[in-house]
Design an enzyme around this catalytic site. Structure first.
Site, PDB file in Angstrom:
ATOM      1  CB  SER A 197      -0.920  -0.052   1.232  1.00  0.00           C
ATOM      2  OG  SER A 197      -1.430  -1.144   1.396  1.00  0.00           O
TER       3      SER A 197
HETATM    4  N1  SAH Z   1      -1.214  -5.062   3.835  1.00  0.00           N
HETATM    5  C1  SAH Z   1      -0.009  -5.177   2.756  1.00  0.00           C
HETATM    6  C2  SAH Z   1      -0.785  -4.792   1.477  1.00  0.00           C
HETATM    7  C3  SAH Z   1      -1.620  -5.800   1.350  1.00  0.00           C
HETATM    8  S1  SAH Z   1      -2.199  -6.153  -0.426  1.00  0.00           S
HETATM    9  C4  SAH Z   1       1.225  -4.526   2.907  1.00  0.00           C
HETATM   10  O1  SAH Z   1       1.424  -3.824   3.887  1.00  0.00           O
HETATM   11  O2  SAH Z   1       2.032  -4.573   2.016  1.00  0.00           O
HETATM   12  C5  SAH Z   1      -3.540  -7.055  -0.038  1.00  0.00           C
HETATM   13  C6  SAH Z   1      -3.214  -8.285   0.219  1.00  0.00           C
HETATM   14  O3  SAH Z   1      -4.517  -8.945   0.678  1.00  0.00           O
HETATM   15  C7  SAH Z   1      -2.650  -9.410  -0.779  1.00  0.00           C
HETATM   16  O4  SAH Z   1      -1.517  -9.810  -0.331  1.00  0.00           O
HETATM   17  C8  SAH Z   1      -3.758 -10.499  -1.090  1.00  0.00           C
HETATM   18  O5  SAH Z   1      -3.189 -11.767  -1.189  1.00  0.00           O
HETATM   19  C9  SAH Z   1      -4.573 -10.526   0.334  1.00  0.00           C
HETATM   20  N2  SAH Z   1      -5.921 -11.141   0.444  1.00  0.00           N
HETATM   21  C10 SAH Z   1      -6.670 -11.088  -0.576  1.00  0.00           C
HETATM   22  N3  SAH Z   1      -7.959 -11.682  -0.037  1.00  0.00           N
HETATM   23  C11 SAH Z   1      -7.536 -12.204   1.235  1.00  0.00           C
HETATM   24  C12 SAH Z   1      -8.521 -13.099   2.097  1.00  0.00           C
HETATM   25  N4  SAH Z   1      -9.561 -13.600   1.748  1.00  0.00           N
HETATM   26  N5  SAH Z   1      -7.641 -13.654   3.061  1.00  0.00           N
HETATM   27  C13 SAH Z   1      -6.186 -13.177   3.406  1.00  0.00           C
HETATM   28  N6  SAH Z   1      -5.574 -12.236   2.542  1.00  0.00           N
HETATM   29  C14 SAH Z   1      -6.300 -11.832   1.306  1.00  0.00           C
END
Ligand code: SAH
Length: 215
Positions: free
Chosen positions: A62
């Site tokens: 992000s």
């Molecule tokens: N917080 C992260 C950015 C997240 S991007 C950082 O600091 O880098 C969003 C993430 O959510 C992705 O890695 C994706 O794989 C995950 N995601 C999407 N759906 C999900 C689910 N149902 N359970 C767990 N993770 C999920």
């Protein structure tokens, strides 16, 4: 590995403030955690720009100002048990780990969890537990949580997460029906129910069901 120079860090914090991240503890945590540790390859040199960047498994780390605003909206006390859905690079979890007692972070991609765990180990962030799981179900065995942060967008806040929030707890989650227009909302749970307020428009990758197939 050497971090950014003092000038880069100063600019970074200055920009975060200008974007509305004013909580001094959040700013201190973001100054301490080197975002460069969480970005690899050709994008590593851009870790201190206020932009989301690509990471493995087609996901993104992000934008720093959004990480700051979400962290600030959680109103952490230092004693909190926090659940994060969407480990991704691990950057958000690392920032949280400086401000909370314990952080559980879940991602549906095992590879991202593995890589984030290696960075946490390298930085000696021992109060983070990263696990591969479908986070839309929450983490029943550790519930309830003081704070929940979802870093992928859902149509609505998932029911299991609402149920796993402590009374008096706060959840921050991007919601929206399209990939392009979403709203970051804050949910507070009281004795009598849930109160919602809107923070700002955001854009996140979608919250998907089930596990990723990356192994
Ligand atoms: N917080 C992260 C950015 C997240 S991007 C950082 O600091 O880098 C969003 C993430 O959510 C992705 O890695 C994706 O794989 C995950 N995601 C999407 N759906 C999900 C689910 N149902 N359970 C767990 N993770 C999920």
């Amino acid at each position: 590995m050497s971090g950014p120079d003092a000038e880069t860090k100063m600019q970074f914090v200055y920009h975060l403030r200008a974007r509305g991240v004013t909580d001094t503890r959040v700013l201190a945590a973001m100054e301490e955690i080197d975002r460069g540790q969480f970005v690899r390859g050709i994008f590593a040199g851009r870790a201190y720009e206020d932009m989301p960047l690509p990471i493995a498994c087609g996901q993104t780390i992000s934008q720093p100002s959004v990480v700051g605003l979400m962290t600030q909206a959680l109103k952490l006390t230092g004693r909190d048990k926090v659940l994060e859905i969407g480990t991704g690079s691990g950057y958000q979890a690392a920032v949280l780990s400086k401000l909370a007692r314990r952080v559980y972070t879940l991602d549906r991609h095992a590879r991202l969890v593995r890589e984030a765990q290696a960075v946490f180990d390298g930085l000696n962030l021992v109060n983070i537990t990263a696990m591969t799981a479908d986070g839309s179900r929450g983490l029943e065995e550790q519930a309830p949580f003081d704070r929940i942060i979802v870093t992928a967008a859902a149509e609505d806040p998932p029911g299991p997460l609402l149920a796993q929030l402590k009374i008096g707890g706060i959840m921050v989650v991007p919601v929206g029906q399209s990939d392009t227009v979403q709203t970051l909302i804050r949910v507070r749970r009281s004795e009598t129910g849930y109160e919602y307020d809107e923070i700002r428009p955001v854009r996140f990758v979608p919250l998907l069901e089930g596990l990723g197939r990356d192994g």
